[in-house]
Enzyme design. Structure first.
Site, PDB file in Angstrom:
ATOM      1  N   ASP A 305       9.207  52.597  97.864  1.00 40.55           N
ATOM      2  CA  ASP A 305       8.168  52.032  97.427  1.00 40.55           C
ATOM      3  C   ASP A 305       7.907  51.343  96.084  1.00 40.55           C
ATOM      4  O   ASP A 305       7.419  50.898  95.379  1.00 40.55           O
ATOM      5  CB  ASP A 305       6.680  51.809  97.821  1.00 40.55           C
ATOM      6  CG  ASP A 305       6.233  51.080  99.250  1.00 40.55           C
ATOM      7  OD1 ASP A 305       6.776  50.438  99.569  1.00 40.55           O
ATOM      8  OD2 ASP A 305       5.437  52.230  99.629  1.00 40.55           O
ATOM      9  N   TYR A 389      -0.777  48.920 102.004  1.00 36.90           N
ATOM     10  CA  TYR A 389      -0.809  51.169 101.399  1.00 36.90           C
ATOM     11  C   TYR A 389      -1.404  50.816 100.130  1.00 36.90           C
ATOM     12  O   TYR A 389      -0.777  49.506  98.537  1.00 36.90           O
ATOM     13  CB  TYR A 389      -0.293  51.959 101.070  1.00 36.90           C
ATOM     14  CG  TYR A 389       0.220  52.883 102.754  1.00 36.90           C
ATOM     15  CD1 TYR A 389      -0.979  53.862 102.928  1.00 36.90           C
ATOM     16  CD2 TYR A 389       1.401  52.659 103.825  1.00 36.90           C
ATOM     17  CE1 TYR A 389      -1.109  54.758 103.761  1.00 36.90           C
ATOM     18  CE2 TYR A 389       0.692  53.434 105.073  1.00 36.90           C
ATOM     19  CZ  TYR A 389      -0.666  54.468 104.572  1.00 36.90           C
ATOM     20  OH  TYR A 389      -0.257  55.862 105.947  1.00 36.90           O
TER      21      TYR A 389
END
Ligand code: CU
Length: 648
Positions: A305, A389
């Site tokens: 990420d 997320y």
């Protein structure tokens, strides 16, 4: 309340080499690149960042000195798997370097992710696969482009691709992850906007529940929470000048990198009238979310990420009273977009103080005195939304010379639909049911922080310190004794270590040349949490690509170009880059300028309570002084006047 102690930074010329990039500097860099003539019309830009000056330049800088500024840029020349790294001298208006890197992929680009969605929507195979599941209204289909990983498939070769997953939303505000369109993966060449393959692993019915978490979805709100108001009538105790923050004895510079997110520089502590350096630079260098499920929909999911999306690029604009409370100071962040234009994320960084219970206390039963002091901390935070997320990054600075990084994980889990009656969501046992016919695969969130220590100067040594039992015998007749074993980590290979909570293992970074009043070298210790390493095999694709996550500690000698734990280009990388490559040389790390890399995180075995939106789970680590000070450095914190200073 919000305070504004600094003038608008974007209009001012930088007065320090580590100040944040301005819009004007990005515009100048683009003008220089266009004049240079090597940019193609198709070029896009994956990165604009400050090309940070060498450490000795920063250390030798005095207020008023001329400031040299360079912009680092990653150019994506066209649809192929190539990037160009450029550095532009802003003051000299010149392209200082231009490196073509054939075969390297940039992070996922927003424009191309959007193109992938458009291409799939237009694909007859995709439409047919949806129709087979009774879905004909494509406006109700949410498509999530994922970084595809690296699995040696023919369609990966020479291309920049994405694997796309789909979710069904009955209404615009539905929680898409409640209804995964299981079985369907679209492979798209994102550079060229071409659908390469629609893989269909079989129809699974949509789960029945909508998984709403909005106020209207969940019925009456509880009504018995009384207000908590944080007030600081005299304002906060910190000051902000450009990106220089001072709080109590601490000083540091705050910036944001598109990939690393928050970057802290020149962290020091004032002691006896001089600022003693502790860290030159601290940032999250990479993170990975490897999924542990065996099925073909989920076994390839390994999101980096930071390096594949960007913790700064995905940073939220924070909101007073929601993300941060109290007397808050925000910093805006200026980045360059994929077309080369500057843009600003307002309120991307939040700073505030928090009361943090007691700092120290003693009741002297003999003397009749009671002394107690309040702890407080300076909080510097940002929150990134990466797909499903959220990651909140919170750096804390305390009155006692310690500092901490806490990462808060929240948002919505990545899910899978399971057939009715399939009580175990899979035969192999690597997912949990979280709602009827909805499961969430096991996964990990593993972060790597790069800590460029300068403890009282650049020449530092790292020790591993274990607390170990001593065998009973004549020297230890009651078999109660334990001792500490401090092992210097002499070379890079010997410094690849894991946590050992049973031995209270810490890693101590000392300056061998500087001693405290007890004659011991001054130091800071890294206190890890009880933290996992990577559970996937080191031989697996993610094991090779995220080798940093196979160890909790790595130490390298400082090199300015060794910045990101999995290398600069993790997207579709076949692995081996970053820490494993650099440390293969097994360089000496004794009494030198060391960089400590710490991997920490959580193994997420999903619970029903994590659904439909996950309450925050925390992970992180602590840095605490060890003999850096001669005694408790917070003796001079006065009692809180209104409540417990009986003398006044
Ligand atoms: Cu998770």
């Amino acid at each position: 309340m919000a305070i504004d102690t600094a003038a608008s930074e974007s209009t001012m010329r930088p007065t320090h080499p580590l100040e944040a990039l301005t819009a004007a500097e990005i515009e100048t860099a683009m003008a220089v690149l266009r004049e240079d003539g090597r940019l193609t019309d198709a070029a896009r830009f994956a990165y604009f960042g400050l090309d940070e000056p060498p450490k000795d330049v920063v250390a030798g800088f005095a207020a008023g000195d001329p400031v040299e500024r360079r912009v680092r840029v990653v150019i994506v020349p066209g649809p192929a798997a190539d990037v160009v790294e450029g550095v532009v001298d802003v003051g000299g208006r010149a392209v200082q370097s231009w490196h073509e890197l054939p075969g390297m992929r940039p992070a996922m680009l927003f424009e191309e992710s959007f193109n992938a969605i458009v291409a799939l929507n237009e694909s007859p195979e995709w439409q047919a696969a949806l129709a087979q599941r009774g879905i004909t209204d494509q406006s109700k289909v949410q498509i999530d482009p994922w970084p595809p990983g690296s699995f040696g498939l023919a369609l990966e070769e020479g291309r920049r691709i994405s694997r796309c997953l789909a979710y069904y939303r009955e209404t615009d505000t539905d929680n898409g992850y409640a209804r995964p369109i299981e079985g369907l993966v679209g492979f798209v060449d994102v550079g060229r906007g071409e659908v390469l393959e629609v893989a269909d692993h079989g129809v699974v019915p949509l789960p029945p529940e909508r998984g709403g978490y909005l106020r209207d979805d969940v019925g009456p709100m509880r009504d018995d929470l009384k207000p908590i108001e944080i007030t600081q009538p005299e304002g906060p105790s910190f000051t902000v000048d450009g990106n220089l923050v001072r709080w109590q004895r601490w000083s540091l510079r705050v910036a944001m990198d598109p990939y690393e997110g928050l970057v802290l520089h020149t962290i020091g502590y004032e002691d006896d009238g001089r600022v003693r350096p502790i860290l030159h630079r601290a940032s999250v260098s990479e993170m990975v979310v490897p999924y542990g499920h065996t099925g073909p929909m989920h076994n390839w999911k390994n999101a980096f990420d930071a390096g594949e999306w960007g913790l700064g690029r995905m940073a939220n604009s924070l909101t007073l009273g929601c993300d941060c409370v109290g007397v808050v100071h925000y910093l805006d962040v200026t980045f360059g977009n994929e077309r080369g234009d500057p843009y600003t994320i307002e309120n991307a960084i939040c700073m505030h103080e928090e009361d943090y219970s007691i700092l120290w206390k003693h009741v002297d039963l003999h003397g009749g005195t009671t002394e107690v002091r309040r702890q407080r901390r300076l909080v510097i935070s940002s929150i990134a939304t990466v797909g499903n997320y959220e990651y909140g990054f919170y750096w804390y600075f305390y009155l006692d010379g310690s500092m901490q990084l806490e990462v808060k994980l929240t948002g919505v889990m990545s899910t899978m639909a399971v057939a009715e009656g399939d009580g175990a969501p899979n035969g192999a046992g690597n997912a949990e049911l979280v709602a009827p016919q909805l499961a969430a695969p096991y996964h990990q969130h593993l972060f790597n922080v790069r800590l460029d220590f300068d403890v009282d100067g650049t020449a530092n040594t790292v020790y591993e310190v274990d607390s170990v039992p001593e065998p009973g015998g004549p020297d230890n007749p009651l078999a109660n004794a334990f001792t500490t074993e401090a092992t210097p980590l002499a070379t890079e290979k010997r410094a690849q270590r894991v946590v050992d909570p049973a031995r209270s293992r810490v890693w101590k970074i000392v300056n061998p040349e500087t001693h405290n009043h007890l004659g011991e070298p001054v130091g800071y210790k890294l206190v890890p949490a009880s933290t996992p390493t990577l559970l996937a095999s080191p031989e697996s694709s993610v094991g090779r690509r995220a080798a940093f996550a196979t160890r909790n500690l790595w130490v390298t000698p400082y090199r300015p170009d060794e910045r990101r734990a999995a290398g600069d280009y993790p997207n579709q990388n076949s692995g081996g880059d970053g820490l494993p490559r650099w440390t293969a040389a097994d360089r000496s790390i004794v009494d030198t300028d060391v960089v400590v890399w710490h991997t920490f995180g959580v193994t997420h075995i999903p619970r029903p309570e994590d659904w439909p939106v996950m309450p925050v789970e925390s992970t992180g680590f602590l840095l605490a002084p060890v003999g850096f000070f001669d005694r408790n450095p917070a003796l001079d914190v006065p009692p809180s006047p209104d409540h417990c200073d009986e003398g006044t």
